[in-house]
Design an enzyme around this catalytic site. Sequence first.
Site, PDB file in Angstrom:
ATOM      1  N   ASP A   1       5.165 -17.606   4.419  1.00 17.04           N
ATOM      2  CA  ASP A   1       4.261 -16.722   5.181  1.00 17.04           C
ATOM      3  C   ASP A   1       2.806 -17.047   4.897  1.00 17.04           C
ATOM      4  O   ASP A   1       2.375 -17.123   3.749  1.00 17.04           O
ATOM      5  CB  ASP A   1       4.537 -15.259   4.823  1.00 17.04           C
ATOM      6  CG  ASP A   1       5.860 -14.794   5.384  1.00 17.04           C
ATOM      7  OD1 ASP A   1       5.930 -14.473   6.568  1.00 17.04           O
ATOM      8  OD2 ASP A   1       6.846 -14.783   4.610  1.00 17.04           O
TER       9      ASP A   1
ATOM     10  N   ASP B   1      -0.552 -19.552   0.110  1.00 12.79           N
ATOM     11  CA  ASP B   1      -1.704 -18.690   0.415  1.00 12.79           C
ATOM     12  C   ASP B   1      -1.743 -17.413  -0.401  1.00 12.79           C
ATOM     13  O   ASP B   1      -2.698 -16.655  -0.319  1.00 12.79           O
ATOM     14  CB  ASP B   1      -1.666 -18.281   1.904  1.00 12.79           C
ATOM     15  CG  ASP B   1      -0.565 -17.271   2.158  1.00 12.79           C
ATOM     16  OD1 ASP B   1       0.564 -17.495   1.669  1.00 12.79           O
ATOM     17  OD2 ASP B   1      -0.839 -16.239   2.791  1.00 12.79           O
TER      18      ASP B   1
ATOM     19  N   ASP C   1       4.975 -22.809   0.548  1.00  9.26           N
ATOM     20  CA  ASP C   1       5.179 -21.378   0.708  1.00  9.26           C
ATOM     21  C   ASP C   1       5.460 -21.139   2.199  1.00  9.26           C
ATOM     22  O   ASP C   1       5.201 -22.026   3.022  1.00  9.26           O
ATOM     23  CB  ASP C   1       3.865 -20.700   0.253  1.00  9.26           C
ATOM     24  CG  ASP C   1       3.783 -19.249   0.626  1.00  9.26           C
ATOM     25  OD1 ASP C   1       4.708 -18.501   0.278  1.00  9.26           O
ATOM     26  OD2 ASP C   1       2.788 -18.854   1.276  1.00  9.26           O
TER      27      ASP C   1
HETATM   28  O1  LIG Z   1       5.902 -16.133  -0.485  1.00  4.82           O
HETATM   29  P1  LIG Z   1       5.729 -15.935   0.990  1.00  4.82           P
HETATM   30  O2  LIG Z   1       6.638 -16.782   1.820  1.00  4.82           O
HETATM   31  O3  LIG Z   1       4.292 -16.080   1.399  1.00  4.82           O
HETATM   32  O4  LIG Z   1       6.146 -14.422   1.254  1.00  4.82           O
HETATM   33  C1  LIG Z   1       5.305 -13.350   0.839  1.00  4.82           C
HETATM   34  C2  LIG Z   1       5.615 -12.134   1.678  1.00  4.82           C
HETATM   35  O5  LIG Z   1       5.484 -12.579   3.038  1.00  4.82           O
HETATM   36  C3  LIG Z   1       5.844 -11.676   4.065  1.00  4.82           C
HETATM   37  O6  LIG Z   1       4.842 -10.690   4.204  1.00  4.82           O
HETATM   38  C4  LIG Z   1       3.604 -11.219   4.638  1.00  4.82           C
HETATM   39  O7  LIG Z   1       3.773 -11.804   5.944  1.00  4.82           O
HETATM   40  C5  LIG Z   1       4.143 -10.882   6.988  1.00  4.82           C
HETATM   41  C6  LIG Z   1       4.366 -11.671   8.258  1.00  4.82           C
HETATM   42  O8  LIG Z   1       3.243 -12.427   8.607  1.00  4.82           O
HETATM   43  C7  LIG Z   1       3.035  -9.819   7.132  1.00  4.82           C
HETATM   44  O9  LIG Z   1       3.395  -8.866   8.120  1.00  4.82           O
HETATM   45  C8  LIG Z   1       2.850  -9.112   5.772  1.00  4.82           C
HETATM   46  O10 LIG Z   1       1.782  -8.188   5.870  1.00  4.82           O
HETATM   47  C9  LIG Z   1       2.551 -10.121   4.682  1.00  4.82           C
HETATM   48  O11 LIG Z   1       2.497  -9.504   3.402  1.00  4.82           O
HETATM   49  C10 LIG Z   1       7.225 -11.082   3.814  1.00  4.82           C
HETATM   50  O12 LIG Z   1       7.492 -10.103   4.804  1.00  4.82           O
HETATM   51  C11 LIG Z   1       7.334 -10.521   2.408  1.00  4.82           C
HETATM   52  O13 LIG Z   1       8.654 -10.074   2.185  1.00  4.82           O
HETATM   53  C12 LIG Z   1       7.042 -11.651   1.435  1.00  4.82           C
HETATM   54  O14 LIG Z   1       7.176 -11.196   0.109  1.00  4.82           O
END
Ligand SMILES: O=P(O)(O)OC[C@H]1O[C@H](O[C@H]2O[C@H](CO)[C@@H](O)[C@H](O)[C@H]2O)[C@H](O)[C@@H](O)[C@@H]1O
Length: 366
Positions: free
Chosen positions: A108, A304, A106
């Site tokens: 983020d 995560d 994954d």
């Molecule tokens: O599947 P992932 O790669 O984990 O993506 C899930 C979402 O991640 C991002 O948002 C998350 O991370 C951001 C940066 O650290 C944070 O600001 C936010 O609060 C988190 O939810 C991304 O911006 C989303 O579009 C993804 O869906």
Amino acid sequence: MTNHAGFAADDAVTASVPVQAAQGGRHFPPFLAPSSRLTDCKKAAAHVDLAGAGGVATVPGSWPRHAKPVSGAELDDWMEKHPSALAWFESVAAAAKGKEIVVFLDYDGTLSPIVADPDRAFMSDEMREAVRGVAKHFPTAIVSGRCIDKVFDFVKLEELYYAGSHGMDIRGPTAAASEYNHNMKAKQGDAVTFQPAADFLPVIEEVYHVLKERMASIRGSLVENNKFCLSVHYRCVDEAEWGVLDGKVRAVIEGYPDLRLSKGRKVLEIRPVIDWDKGSALQFLLKSLGYEGRNNVFPIYIGDDRTDEDAFKVLRNMGQGIGILVTKVPKETAASYTLREPSEVKEFLRKLVKIKINGDKGLIGK
Ligand SMILES: O=P(O)(O)OC[C@H]1O[C@H](O[C@H]2O[C@H](CO)[C@@H](O)[C@H](O)[C@H]2O)[C@H](O)[C@@H](O)[C@@H]1O
């Protein structure tokens, strides 16, 4: 109203937190100290996440105003069921021995720390090198909620497979990177591509504009277009406004029965109602790589987020490989192992490479 559960203390943004060495099977400190929630995003961005100083469980069905303490015994019990993949690396290596490892990551919160601004969720050069190292030896895929272009901009490695938009946009390595294709079916530019939600592009685009317009009055909100899905971020919204934001998003989505809403880490995710998720993407990639029906494959999925649970469940059902949840606090999960934060993910990836290069000798030393 639908459940808003799931705000754990590790939803806080992180600045570089020192790696805490894994000690034996027990890895979480015994006492919880819910950190005061910083709703001001500027403060939050500078805030070093100390959530690791205690275990916190969230109260189901509510916004996370109150954290429920987790007792030492509960933590011990949870850690026994979901041990550290670093502390128990030898067990992981033993289970993978003689099998072909395939790595799913994954983005983020796994390869990059959670930060206040989604556009600044950069991964470190060291992490990129660790992923590059793993991809040299094992087929490797990034599975993210982000759209492919955005996640590629962060990762910048052509030799990987990418499953963006929560697995709804799958792309294989380019011809230029075919040397990394290992023993896979797809070789020499015979790139894998798959977009099961292609029909939904117009509606997603329409809803993106509607949501942007509705969110304009909510300070700190952010609507992110992830091509086949949308994210409405509220990390930087005053907590007093979270209910309003939620209501507005739901009111929009009610008009679109083909779309559904789920919750991530301070983000509401909107995606098509199709039977496809990160777990389906994992299965699709294993099949594309020629591993379907083979019992000598050992997929490792590290993530995560709640959406990663779909992939953990697929691995559990297959009875092959392992799921590793990245978390500092106990959570309900189908993963078998845990890592606390991206720096531990990096360490784990480096160790994987070592056992490939050195065999059992790779288990000795750092
Ligand atoms: O599947 P992932 O790669 O984990 O993506 C899930 C979402 O991640 C991002 O948002 C998350 O991370 C951001 C940066 O650290 C944070 O600001 C936010 O609060 C988190 O939810 C991304 O911006 C989303 O579009 C993804 O869906």
